[in-house]
Design an enzyme around this catalytic site. Structure first.
Site, PDB file in Angstrom:
ATOM      1  N   LYS A 183      -5.402 -60.551  -5.167  1.00 45.69           N
ATOM      2  CA  LYS A 183      -5.450 -61.383  -5.368  1.00 45.69           C
ATOM      3  C   LYS A 183      -3.311 -61.823  -5.029  1.00 45.69           C
ATOM      4  O   LYS A 183      -2.718 -61.349  -5.923  1.00 45.69           O
ATOM      5  CB  LYS A 183      -4.829 -62.120  -6.751  1.00 45.69           C
ATOM      6  CG  LYS A 183      -4.781 -62.962  -7.388  1.00 45.69           C
ATOM      7  CD  LYS A 183      -3.939 -64.344  -6.884  1.00 45.69           C
ATOM      8  CE  LYS A 183      -2.637 -64.257  -8.056  1.00 45.69           C
ATOM      9  NZ  LYS A 183      -1.539 -64.636  -7.195  1.00 45.69           N
ATOM     10  N   GLU A 258       2.594 -50.549 -11.104  1.00 48.10           N
ATOM     11  CA  GLU A 258       3.859 -50.969 -10.724  1.00 48.10           C
ATOM     12  C   GLU A 258       4.701 -51.456 -11.303  1.00 48.10           C
ATOM     13  O   GLU A 258       4.920 -52.543 -10.530  1.00 48.10           O
ATOM     14  CB  GLU A 258       3.649 -50.570  -8.888  1.00 48.10           C
ATOM     15  CG  GLU A 258       2.520 -49.496  -8.503  1.00 48.10           C
ATOM     16  CD  GLU A 258       3.234 -47.836  -8.154  1.00 48.10           C
ATOM     17  OE1 GLU A 258       4.250 -48.133  -9.431  1.00 48.10           O
ATOM     18  OE2 GLU A 258       3.156 -47.198  -7.682  1.00 48.10           O
ATOM     19  N   CYS A 292      11.682 -53.160  -5.729  1.00 48.31           N
ATOM     20  CA  CYS A 292      11.620 -52.548  -7.206  1.00 48.31           C
ATOM     21  C   CYS A 292      12.800 -50.968  -7.021  1.00 48.31           C
ATOM     22  O   CYS A 292      13.052 -50.928  -8.368  1.00 48.31           O
ATOM     23  CB  CYS A 292       9.939 -52.004  -7.574  1.00 48.31           C
ATOM     24  SG  CYS A 292       9.572 -51.395  -6.241  1.00 48.31           S
ATOM     25  N   GLU A 391      16.803 -54.778 -15.045  1.00 47.83           N
ATOM     26  CA  GLU A 391      16.657 -55.494 -13.521  1.00 47.83           C
ATOM     27  C   GLU A 391      17.525 -56.991 -12.876  1.00 47.83           C
ATOM     28  O   GLU A 391      16.593 -58.304 -13.909  1.00 47.83           O
ATOM     29  CB  GLU A 391      14.643 -55.282 -12.872  1.00 47.83           C
ATOM     30  CG  GLU A 391      14.728 -55.155 -12.060  1.00 47.83           C
ATOM     31  CD  GLU A 391      13.692 -54.825 -12.140  1.00 47.83           C
ATOM     32  OE1 GLU A 391      12.394 -55.837 -12.005  1.00 47.83           O
ATOM     33  OE2 GLU A 391      12.506 -54.399 -10.989  1.00 47.83           O
TER      34      GLU A 391
HETATM   35  P1  NAD Z   1       4.895 -60.768 -11.526  1.00 43.16           P
HETATM   36  O1  NAD Z   1       4.733 -60.040 -12.233  1.00 43.16           O
HETATM   37  O2  NAD Z   1       5.704 -62.490 -11.826  1.00 43.16           O
HETATM   38  O3  NAD Z   1       4.310 -61.325 -10.376  1.00 43.16           O
HETATM   39  C1  NAD Z   1       3.501 -60.102  -9.731  1.00 43.16           C
HETATM   40  C2  NAD Z   1       1.927 -60.842  -9.358  1.00 43.16           C
HETATM   41  O4  NAD Z   1       1.192 -60.899 -10.612  1.00 43.16           O
HETATM   42  C3  NAD Z   1       1.930 -61.714  -8.431  1.00 43.16           C
HETATM   43  O5  NAD Z   1       0.765 -61.899  -7.559  1.00 43.16           O
HETATM   44  C4  NAD Z   1       2.101 -62.767  -9.607  1.00 43.16           C
HETATM   45  O6  NAD Z   1       0.627 -64.741  -9.108  1.00 43.16           O
HETATM   46  C5  NAD Z   1       0.890 -62.341 -10.668  1.00 43.16           C
HETATM   47  N1  NAD Z   1       0.877 -63.197 -11.724  1.00 43.16           N
HETATM   48  C6  NAD Z   1       1.161 -63.277 -12.632  1.00 43.16           C
HETATM   49  N2  NAD Z   1       0.929 -63.448 -13.769  1.00 43.16           N
HETATM   50  C7  NAD Z   1       0.161 -63.291 -13.845  1.00 43.16           C
HETATM   51  C8  NAD Z   1      -1.143 -62.987 -15.151  1.00 43.16           C
HETATM   52  N3  NAD Z   1      -0.721 -63.563 -15.576  1.00 43.16           N
HETATM   53  N4  NAD Z   1      -2.407 -62.659 -14.601  1.00 43.16           N
HETATM   54  C9  NAD Z   1      -2.822 -61.747 -13.985  1.00 43.16           C
HETATM   55  N5  NAD Z   1      -1.482 -61.833 -12.750  1.00 43.16           N
HETATM   56  C10 NAD Z   1      -0.199 -62.735 -12.377  1.00 43.16           C
HETATM   57  O7  NAD Z   1       6.811 -60.580 -10.535  1.00 43.16           O
HETATM   58  P2  NAD Z   1       7.458 -61.064  -9.527  1.00 43.16           P
HETATM   59  O8  NAD Z   1       7.959 -62.719 -10.393  1.00 43.16           O
HETATM   60  O9  NAD Z   1       6.161 -61.375  -8.527  1.00 43.16           O
HETATM   61  O10 NAD Z   1       7.844 -59.932  -8.871  1.00 43.16           O
HETATM   62  C11 NAD Z   1       8.874 -59.498  -9.679  1.00 43.16           C
HETATM   63  C12 NAD Z   1       9.143 -58.035 -10.329  1.00 43.16           C
HETATM   64  O11 NAD Z   1       7.461 -57.167  -9.341  1.00 43.16           O
HETATM   65  C13 NAD Z   1      10.228 -57.506 -10.140  1.00 43.16           C
HETATM   66  O12 NAD Z   1      10.382 -57.195 -12.208  1.00 43.16           O
HETATM   67  C14 NAD Z   1       9.763 -56.566  -9.410  1.00 43.16           C
HETATM   68  O13 NAD Z   1      11.066 -55.311 -10.206  1.00 43.16           O
HETATM   69  C15 NAD Z   1       8.820 -55.946  -9.772  1.00 43.16           C
HETATM   70  N6  NAD Z   1       8.173 -55.154  -8.941  1.00 43.16           N
HETATM   71  C16 NAD Z   1       7.441 -53.669  -8.717  1.00 43.16           C
HETATM   72  C17 NAD Z   1       7.311 -53.570  -7.896  1.00 43.16           C
HETATM   73  C18 NAD Z   1       7.146 -51.557  -7.746  1.00 43.16           C
HETATM   74  O14 NAD Z   1       6.289 -51.607  -7.115  1.00 43.16           O
HETATM   75  N7  NAD Z   1       6.922 -51.013  -8.712  1.00 43.16           N
HETATM   76  C19 NAD Z   1       6.740 -53.802  -6.608  1.00 43.16           C
HETATM   77  C20 NAD Z   1       7.500 -55.198  -6.096  1.00 43.16           C
HETATM   78  C21 NAD Z   1       7.899 -55.524  -7.506  1.00 43.16           C
END
Ligand code: NAD
Length: 489
Positions: A183, A258, A292, A391
């Site tokens: 997804k 992650e 991240c 962050e």
């Molecule tokens: P997010 O958590 O909103 O979304 C990440 C993914 O999760 C997307 O595909 C989203 O559609 C999905 N998602 C959202 N709500 C969900 C739910 N209730 N159940 C299941 N899936 C769901 O995060 P974002 O805004 O897309 O990304 C930014 C954040 O992610 C930042 O905090 C960043 O640090 C973190 N990030 C971490 C890494 C890492 O490798 N550690 C990499 C990239 C981003």
């Protein structure tokens, strides 16, 4: 499919076929460089996730007799190698898709394609080197362990590095023999859909790799709670990570998380500032700070504080931000609410008298409707201030002064996160002493690897998550260990 077409993007990719959402609904894909919709993706829901899990399960087959389940590790590795070459053959197309949807400069899009190809290459070679052990035990017995795939793995991917994060997770899962349901993020996923199509083209059996697009609260939540999923790999925000882990826990499904970071770049007075400068600047400007592992805190020993702040400030003031395909130093942020989030942090800086030491510029022709933020250096940030703790996920660097190694360690370890740290010193004893005391998953000494190093195990402690992606370690995470004890006399 290129950045201008909508053809296949409005469908899921399930069982090697384009499948419309069960409701027929779609979501607009916005180009962050101008804020305009230019493509559509399918709006997936629980029924679509069901279909993808079913396809994955049948690829594995009962007792692993399906087209994918019965393949040998060597055969899986060969397919991954073919996919790596196919990605290379479509380098330009994929880079443009990635840049157009995420807003990252084209050179970063190109680097991400090369990294994706390398993930598949690495895990292709590793597939048939993954094996169990024999364990010395009682007389007349032989004990061995088998590394077996979990089964159907779920992968929830964010928007900041769609191809890289997809590649590291799916590459390892497929090499280990799992069938995948992915997804990707609703904001940026056209590249990932295209790579799944390439996987079918090079011969991956139907159902080995399935993509369901859609919103997190719908398709993502359905995947996290699906009882047919045997392992979930999630990359994203801590709050969503918690929700995913809670949903998975209801059916005792293992999870790799992650999450975010507030990673420190730690510069001691003996560091070579010519080496430090470009790396520190790149580590916060890459992907407009939406990384991240961005080096978002700059901890500087007092004797060189003013000099380094001035030099980093000068370098940041030269940076140009503009549309992704202009290929400047940075592109726009992903969407309006991410830009607003960064503005809110900068308002907080102004309110609390945290000085802006320098800012880059947004090119004049950048569309007003795009989501642009100039790279910004804040100085004299108190280590307990929200700007040094949370962050921001934008191109904002917080400079913080320190006087001693112990003070530095308590600042460096003093956030909820623990992902990566950079340490700049040529004192060998200090290098290893500090590296051992930092609470995080990776430490780079006299270099920094935001996003890089596909061979290097990557992941966090504390609210940065748990489990490891990348490297051989990730392969182990995509297996379950079975112990067989044989009494033979
Ligand atoms: P997010 O958590 O909103 O979304 C990440 C993914 O999760 C997307 O595909 C989203 O559609 C999905 N998602 C959202 N709500 C969900 C739910 N209730 N159940 C299941 N899936 C769901 O995060 P974002 O805004 O897309 O990304 C930014 C954040 O992610 C930042 O905090 C960043 O640090 C973190 N990030 C971490 C890494 C890492 O490798 N550690 C990499 C990239 C981003």
């Amino acid at each position: 499919m290129d950045g201008n077409t909508t053809a296949a993007g409005s469908h899921h990719f399930i069982g090697n076929r384009w499948v419309a959402s069960s409701t027929g609904q779609t979501i607009d894909v916005i180009d962050p460089s101008d804020g305009k919709a230019f493509a559509k993706i399918a709006r997936g829901n629980a029924a679509d996730i069901d279909a993808a899990v079913l396809a994955a399960r049948s690829a594995l087959g009962e007792f692993f007799r399906g087209d994918w389940g019965r393949m040998t590790a060597t055969e899986r590795g060969r397919l991954l190698m073919k996919l790596s070459y196919a990605v290379g053959d479509h380098h330009d197309e994929l880079a443009r898709l990635e840049s157009r949807t995420t807003g990252k400069p084209l050179k970063q899009g190109r680097a991400d394609v090369a990294t994706l190809a390398r993930y598949f290459e690495y895990y292709a070679g590793a597939a048939d080197k993954l094996h169990g052990d024999t364990i010395p035990y009682q007389a007349g017995m032989t004990v061995l362990t088998l590394r077996e795939p979990h089964g159907v793995t779920g992968h929830i991917v964010p928007w900041n590095y769609p191809m890289q994060i997809f590649g590291r997770s799916v590459g390892a899962a497929l090499a280990a023999g799992n069938a995948c349901v992915v997804k990707p993020a609703e904001d940026a996923c056209l590249s990932v859909i295209r790579v799944a199509e390439l996987a079918a083209d090079v011969g991956f059996p139907a159902g080995a790799l399935n993509i369901v697009t859609g919103y997190g609260a719908e398709a993502g939540a359905a995947l996290a709670q699906h009882r047919g999923i045997d392992h979930i790999s999630f990359t994203g925000s801590p709050a969503t990570g918690t929700a995913v882990a809670q949903a998975a826990a209801k059916h005792h499904c293992p999870v790799t998380l992650e999450l975010g970071g507030k990673s420190p770049q730690i510069v001691f007075a003996d560091a070579r500032l010519d080496d430090v400068l470009p790396v520190v600047v790149n580590a916060i400007v890459q992907n407009a700070g939406q990384t991240c592992s961005a080096g978002s805190r700059l901890l500087i020993e007092r004797p060189i504080y003013d000099e380094l702040v001035a030099r980093v400030g000068h370098a940041m003031s030269q940076l140009k931000v503009g549309p992704a395909l202009d290929d400047l130093d940075a592109g726009p942020l992903i969407r309006q609410n991410q830009l607003q989030r960064v503005w809110d942090f900068l308002s907080r800086a102004q309110h609390d008298n945290v000085p802006i030491a320098a800012q880059g510029s947004i090119v004049e022709h950048a569309p007003q409707s795009g989501y642009y933020q100039a790279p910004t250096l804040l100085r004299d940030v108190p280590s307990n201030h929200v700007l040094a703790q949370e962050e921001i996920f934008g191109p904002v660097l917080a400079a913080i002064v320190f006087d001693s190694e112990d003070e530095m360690l308590s600042i460096a370890n003093g956030t909820m996160y623990g992902l990566v740290a950079g340490v700049w010193t040529h004192d060998g004893a200090r290098q290893i002493r500090v590296a051992r005391k930092l609470r995080c998953g990776q430490v780079f000494i006299n270099n920094y690897g935001a996003g890089g190093g596909i061979e290097l195990p990557f992941g966090g402690v504390k609210s940065s998550g748990y489990g490891r992606e990348k490297g051989f370690e990730a392969l182990l995470g995509f297996t379950t260990l079975k112990t067989i004890a044989i009494k033979h006399g």
